[in-house]
Design an enzyme around this catalytic site. Structure first.
Site, PDB file in Angstrom:
ATOM      1  N   HIS A   6       0.818  -1.223   0.000  1.00 26.66           N
ATOM      2  CA  HIS A   6       0.000   0.000   0.000  1.00 26.66           C
ATOM      3  C   HIS A   6       0.851   1.274   0.000  1.00 26.66           C
ATOM      4  CE1 HIS A   6      -3.537   2.390   0.385  1.00 26.66           C
ATOM      5  NE2 HIS A   6      -4.310   1.367   0.703  1.00 26.66           N
ATOM      6  N   ASP A  15      -1.772   2.211  -4.341  1.00 25.62           N
ATOM      7  CA  ASP A  15      -3.023   2.396  -3.613  1.00 25.62           C
ATOM      8  C   ASP A  15      -4.135   1.611  -4.302  1.00 25.62           C
ATOM      9  OD1 ASP A  15      -3.902   3.923  -5.808  1.00 25.62           O
ATOM     10  OD2 ASP A  15      -3.446   5.832  -4.842  1.00 25.62           O
TER      11      ASP A  15
END
Length: 230
Positions: free
Chosen positions: A204, A208
């Site tokens: 992450h 994203d």
């Protein structure tokens, strides 16, 4: 009394274990899954294999998966990146690591410049690397590095799974087996189609949710209509 037999871990198992612990402890994993219709891919694969020359090996489902990944990484290059502490390093070459199980454990030989290879070139390179991996003759440059990993357990009958990211990479695609499903027919009624579930594990810090979804949609488009990527 239960008897316990202990085995010393081979060097490659120690390395793999250490890297997996590092990955799960330091990389914020999240997962995206999608079911891909593979009817067109299966038909095209059958035609290619039916028309191959004498002695020419068959093209596998995994070859199509690798080709679809390579094209998606070229079209969405932000996923072909690594976390570098305080920055994100985007890699210029698409070097696919392919998970191969051997008697000495799991190893991930690399298909370099995968986005520049044709389907048959990809197939030949993977076959060569897999054979060398099983013979324990891979050179360090053939398994160290890589920018994205593919792990396919579909041939073992696994429906779907989530793979652990191979650091310093930022993503890995886990591929499950194909299943028949009854789906609506655009011309009316219902029909049987084959679907394959894939799961993208993402770092992450680098990828994203929107970026991971964009890459996965590109992969799905490639695998569902493979003529567009050949």
């Amino acid at each position: 009394m239960n008897l316990i037999e202990a085995f010393l871990a081979e060097h490659c198992f120690k390395i793999t274990g250490a890297r997996l612990v590092e990955s799960k402890q330091s990389i914020p994993h999240y997962y995206l899954s999608v079911a891909c219709c593979v009817d067109k891919m299966s038909d095209l694969r059958a035609r290619i294999n039916d028309n191959r020359k004498d002695g020419e090996p068959k093209v596998s489902v995994n070859d199509f998966v690798l080709k679809a990944c390579a094209v998606a990484l070229r079209k969405v290059p932000e996923v072909n990146s690594q976390w570098a502490g305080e920055s994100i390093r985007q890699m210029h070459s698409v070097d696919l690591s392919v998970a191969v199980q051997t008697e000495r454990g799991l190893i991930t030989p690399i298909v370099p410049d995968a986005d520049r290879k044709t389907l048959k070139e990809m197939s030949a390179k993977v076959r060569e690397l897999a054979q060398k991996a099983k013979e324990n003759t891979l050179l360090p440059a053939e398994f160290m590095g890589g920018t994205f990993t593919v792990s396919n357990l579909g041939m073992f009958g696994i429906d779907e799974f989530s793979a652990v990211i191979n650091p310093p990479q930022s993503a890995i695609l886990a591929v499950g087996t194909g299943h028949q499903k009854v789906v609506p027919n655009p011309e009316g009624g219902f029909t049987n189609s084959q679907f394959m579930t894939v799961t993208l594990s993402c770092d992450h810090r680098v990828i994203d949710g929107a970026l991971g979804s964009r890459w996965l949609a590109c992969f799905q488009e490639n695998i569902e209509d493979p003529m567009n990527m050949l």
